[in-house]
Write a protein that holds these residues in place. Structure first.
Motif, short mmCIF file in Angstrom:
data_model
loop_
_atom_site.label_atom_id
_atom_site.label_comp_id
_atom_site.label_asym_id
_atom_site.label_seq_id
_atom_site.Cartn_x
_atom_site.Cartn_y
_atom_site.Cartn_z
N PHE A 1 41.74 33.97 -51.69
CA PHE A 1 40.10 34.58 -51.71
C PHE A 1 39.81 34.67 -53.10
O PHE A 1 40.60 35.13 -54.17
N VAL A 2 38.52 34.22 -53.65
CA VAL A 2 38.26 33.81 -55.07
C VAL A 2 38.13 35.04 -55.91
O VAL A 2 38.34 34.94 -57.28
N GLY A 3 37.94 36.18 -55.43
CA GLY A 3 38.00 37.41 -56.25
C GLY A 3 36.38 37.74 -56.54
O GLY A 3 35.62 37.41 -56.17
N ASN A 4 36.37 38.33 -57.79
CA ASN A 4 35.16 39.05 -58.29
C ASN A 4 34.14 38.29 -58.57
O ASN A 4 33.06 38.74 -58.74
N SER A 5 34.41 36.89 -58.92
CA SER A 5 33.35 36.20 -59.31
C SER A 5 32.27 35.88 -58.37
O SER A 5 31.36 35.50 -58.58
N ALA A 6 32.72 36.17 -57.23
CA ALA A 6 31.77 36.08 -55.90
C ALA A 6 30.74 37.24 -55.86
O ALA A 6 29.60 36.91 -55.18
#
Length: 261
Positions: A122-127
């Motif tokens: 899961f790509v994290g907070n950049s989403a």
């Protein structure tokens, strides 16, 4: 048939995105043929998509389009966030349903699913950003239209807010200490963490009233905690209210009642 993909907030390379979605979707620019038009696109009722740390969140998407021959299908709805974030649904997988509004116009709907725990990487907070919604619509006479950003929408981190007013009960004219904490979801570790340096309104609703009024604005400390004092004057409820930021959804604490004697 294409394999249906739920939320595609994956950590992956551009090449993998192209493989998963097809080069046409990943690379196509605005274009089309004939007199077909996209009239309206709505994502999640026009509201941001707010995602926490554990539960999947769905967002309904509707695409309304017109052509003199009528609409055959919306082939795909493809949401694109900051690289490498994407989400997609497909007509030929049965994930998009089209309903005629008239002989020339149809509204096609589908649901994107945002699940912070669906996949590894899961790509994290950049989403937490503004996303573009790409779509391809075809007509019965084979006219078609593709839009790279038929609409935009926000994906935000869920926030939470607590409040505690004490002592309870308290004598009139004495000090009341109001504490609380502002936290928000982190998609880097799927946990909630304190949100530092944020302005939060302290509000009060007196007994017998249905309206809260702002008493003061308090800023969270380095761990997201809140603390301030007020003078006890009457019975009522205190609460904290956070207005939100571009990346983080607003939240309101449940009021805490204080008995003033």
């Amino acid at each position: 048939m294409r394999a249906t993909t739920r939320l595609a907030l994956f950590s992956t390379s551009a090449a993998l995105v192209a493989t998963a979605t097809g080069a046409t979707v990943a690379q196509a620019a605005d274009g089309g043929a004939g007199n077909i038009t996209i009239d309206k696109v709505v994502v999640n009722g026009g509201k941001p998509v707010v995602v926490g740390t554990t539960k999947a969140v769905t967002a309904k998407v509707s695409v309304t389009a017109s052509d003199d021959s009528g609409i055959a299908e919306t082939s795909y709805i493809y949401a694109v966030g900051p690289n490498p974030n994407f989400a997609q649904i497909w007509y030929d997988d049965g994930d998009i349903t089209c309903v005629k509004v008239s002989a020339t116009t149809s509204t096609c709907t589908g649901t994107l699913t945002f699940d912070p725990q669906a996949v590894t990487g899961f790509v994290g907070n950049s989403a937490a950003a503004t996303w573009n919604l790409r779509t391809l619509v075809t007509a019965n006479d084979h006219d078609y239209i593709h839009r790279d950003a038929a609409a935009t929408f926000k994906v935000q981190r869920q926030s939470s807010l607590t409040v505690n007013a004490s002592p309870e009960p308290v004598k009139k004219g004495k000090a009341i200490t109001v504490t609380g904490k502002l936290a928000r979801a982190s998609w880097d570790d799927n946990k909630n963490h304190g949100y530092a340096g944020q302005p939060v309104k302290l509000q009060f609703r007196k007994k017998g009233s249905s309206t809260y009024t702002t008493v003061k604005t308090v800023r969270t400390n380095s761990t997201g905690n809140l603390k301030t004092t007020v003078t006890a004057s009457r019975d009522g409820w205190f609460r904290y209210v956070f207005a939100g930021t571009a990346s983080t959804a607003p939240s309101t604490a449940t009021g805490d009642y204080v008995d003033v004697r």
